[in-house]
Design an enzyme around this catalytic site. Structure first.
Site, short mmCIF file in Angstrom:
data_model
loop_
_atom_site.label_atom_id
_atom_site.label_comp_id
_atom_site.label_asym_id
_atom_site.label_seq_id
_atom_site.Cartn_x
_atom_site.Cartn_y
_atom_site.Cartn_z
N ARG A 137 0.82 -1.22 0.00
CA ARG A 137 0.00 0.00 0.00
C ARG A 137 0.85 1.27 0.00
O ARG A 137 0.35 2.37 -0.15
CB ARG A 137 -0.92 0.03 1.24
CG ARG A 137 -1.83 -1.16 1.38
CD ARG A 137 -2.64 -1.07 2.67
NE ARG A 137 -3.68 -0.07 2.59
CZ ARG A 137 -4.95 -0.33 2.29
NH1 ARG A 137 -5.34 -1.56 2.06
NH2 ARG A 137 -5.84 0.63 2.24
N TYR A 140 0.87 4.22 -2.56
CA TYR A 140 -0.22 5.20 -2.43
C TYR A 140 -0.03 6.05 -1.16
O TYR A 140 0.03 7.27 -1.23
CB TYR A 140 -1.55 4.46 -2.38
CG TYR A 140 -2.77 5.36 -2.33
CD1 TYR A 140 -3.15 6.09 -3.45
CD2 TYR A 140 -3.55 5.46 -1.18
CE1 TYR A 140 -4.29 6.91 -3.41
CE2 TYR A 140 -4.68 6.26 -1.14
CZ TYR A 140 -5.05 6.97 -2.26
OH TYR A 140 -6.17 7.79 -2.22
N GLY A 143 3.21 8.05 -1.18
CA GLY A 143 3.10 9.04 -2.26
C GLY A 143 2.27 10.23 -1.81
O GLY A 143 2.64 11.40 -2.01
N ASN A 169 -12.97 7.52 3.36
CA ASN A 169 -13.68 6.68 2.38
C ASN A 169 -15.00 7.29 1.93
O ASN A 169 -15.89 7.52 2.74
CB ASN A 169 -13.98 5.30 2.99
CG ASN A 169 -12.70 4.55 3.28
OD1 ASN A 169 -11.72 5.15 3.76
ND2 ASN A 169 -12.69 3.27 3.01
N ARG A 181 -12.71 -1.54 -2.83
CA ARG A 181 -13.14 -0.72 -1.70
C ARG A 181 -14.42 -1.30 -1.12
O ARG A 181 -15.23 -1.92 -1.82
CB ARG A 181 -13.33 0.74 -2.14
CG ARG A 181 -11.97 1.38 -2.31
CD ARG A 181 -12.06 2.83 -2.62
NE ARG A 181 -12.37 3.06 -4.01
CZ ARG A 181 -12.30 4.27 -4.58
NH1 ARG A 181 -11.97 5.31 -3.86
NH2 ARG A 181 -12.59 4.40 -5.85
N VAL A 182 -14.59 -1.08 0.17
CA VAL A 182 -15.62 -1.81 0.90
C VAL A 182 -17.01 -1.60 0.29
O VAL A 182 -17.69 -2.56 -0.05
CB VAL A 182 -15.60 -1.39 2.39
CG1 VAL A 182 -16.78 -1.97 3.13
CG2 VAL A 182 -14.29 -1.84 3.04
N PHE A 186 -19.10 -4.53 -1.58
CA PHE A 186 -20.29 -5.04 -0.91
C PHE A 186 -21.52 -4.93 -1.80
O PHE A 186 -22.29 -5.86 -1.95
CB PHE A 186 -20.52 -4.27 0.41
CG PHE A 186 -19.74 -4.82 1.57
CD1 PHE A 186 -18.57 -5.55 1.35
CD2 PHE A 186 -20.15 -4.60 2.87
CE1 PHE A 186 -17.83 -6.05 2.42
CE2 PHE A 186 -19.42 -5.10 3.95
CZ PHE A 186 -18.27 -5.81 3.72
N PRO A 203 -7.01 -0.82 6.63
CA PRO A 203 -6.86 -0.43 8.03
C PRO A 203 -8.05 -0.91 8.86
O PRO A 203 -9.18 -0.90 8.38
CB PRO A 203 -6.82 1.10 7.96
CG PRO A 203 -6.32 1.40 6.60
CD PRO A 203 -6.86 0.32 5.72
N GLN A 205 -9.33 0.24 11.79
CA GLN A 205 -10.25 1.23 12.36
C GLN A 205 -9.98 2.59 11.74
O GLN A 205 -8.83 3.01 11.60
CB GLN A 205 -10.11 1.30 13.88
CG GLN A 205 -8.67 1.48 14.35
CD GLN A 205 -8.59 1.66 15.86
OE1 GLN A 205 -9.56 1.53 16.58
NE2 GLN A 205 -7.40 1.99 16.35
#
Ligand code: NAD
Ligand code: UDP
Length: 242
Positions: A137, A140, A143, A169, A181-182, A186, A203, A205
């Site tokens: 990661r 990103y 950077g 997010n 992405r979540v 989903f 991550p 939390q």
């Protein structure tokens, strides 16, 4: 000028600026953005598009710069990690050089990823983060961290008028489906009736401490999760149908 203006967030920003009757120059290399996201703007006298990669110098005359160019989802930014860091760092240097020359205010779309896998929770602006500099990661996260460094150095050294926003997010229409992405994973997997999976080592939390934004900018969230998910689901349903 909006770099990354054909992307998810950039195209919505272009919409807003055009609606406010600003003259918008949208810059994008279509790495993750699409013509579809900005097609509806082409008829407007306030909208102009230029295909360009921000890792190369750009000479235009503009008054405000919103620097959003950078792939944002793990699948996209890990596809070509070398180019990802280059986009963040060289892109920031070029756009800051431009801002310095034309004396334009410049905003950087930074990210909650500058906090890495945070130990402090929720995350306030003063937290320095917990970032792995050599993981997958890092192209990103580091950077974006270096881009922030460039922004603050151009401010201190050259008096460039900067804004840095750390975006957490974000979801909504024009997200990429299944990009790791979540929310997008989903929704798409749920619509297809598949088992729900998440990508890699997100991550554990993450939650912004928004007290400074509330007190200094009078910014408050106005869209509930339910209200926001409805148009997002409708967008993905249409996209998958097509
Ligand atoms: P996106 O991938 O939809 O948009 C990024 C845009 O930048 C795309 O249109 C892409 O083609 C363009 N781009 C990439 N490399 C480029 C280059 N070298 N030159 C010119 N254009 C280039 O992603 P997004 O979700 O809209 O994110 C926009 C910005 O906001 C990014 O800088 C991202 O890091 C930041 N951000 C987004 C989120 C989020 O939740 N969406 C969270 C934090 C930060
Ligand atoms: N730059 C650009 N557009 C401009 C002005 C500068 O793309 O209108 C680029 C320039 O090519 C350089 C970078 O921005 O690579 C940084 O410019 P700056 O003037 O800050 O630094 P220098 O050119 O002195 O290294």
């Amino acid at each position: 000028m909006v770099t990354g203006g054909a992307g998810f967030l950039g195209s919505h920003l272009c919409d807003r600026l055009v609606a406010d009757r600003r003259d918008v120059l949208c810059i994008d290399n279509f790495f993750t953005g699409s013509r579809q996201n900005i097609r509806h703007l082409h008829g407007s006298d306030h909208f102009e598009f230029q295909r360009h990669d921000v890792t190369f110098p750009l000479y235009v005359e503009v008054a405000r710069i919103f620097n959003l160019a950078c792939p944002a989802s793990p699948i996209h930014y890990q596809h070509d990690p070398v180019q990802t860091t280059k986009t963040s760092v060289h892109g920031a240097i070029n756009m800051l050089g431009l801002a310095k020359r034309v004396k334009a205010r410049i905003l950087q779309a930074s990210t909650s990823e500058v906090y890495g896998d945070p130990i402090e929770h929720p995350q306030a602006e003063g937290y320095w983060g917990n970032v792995n500099p050599i993981g997958v990661r890092a192209c990103y996260d580091e950077g974006k961290r270096c881009a922030e460094t460039r922004f603050f150095d151009y401010h201190r050294q050259h008096d460039v008028d900067i804004k840095v926003v750390r975006i957490f997010n974000t979801y909504g229409p024009r997200m990429h489906p299944n990009d790791g992405r979540v929310v997008s994973n989903f929704i798409v997997q749920a619509l297809r009736g598949e088992d729900i999976t998440i990508f890699g080592d997100d991550p554990k939390q993450r939650c912004p401490d928004i007290s400074v934004a509330q007190s200094r900018l009078d910014w408050h969230p106005t869209v509930s999760l339910e209200d926001g998910l409805a148009p997002t689901i409708a967008y993905f349903r249409e996209l998958l149908g097509r």
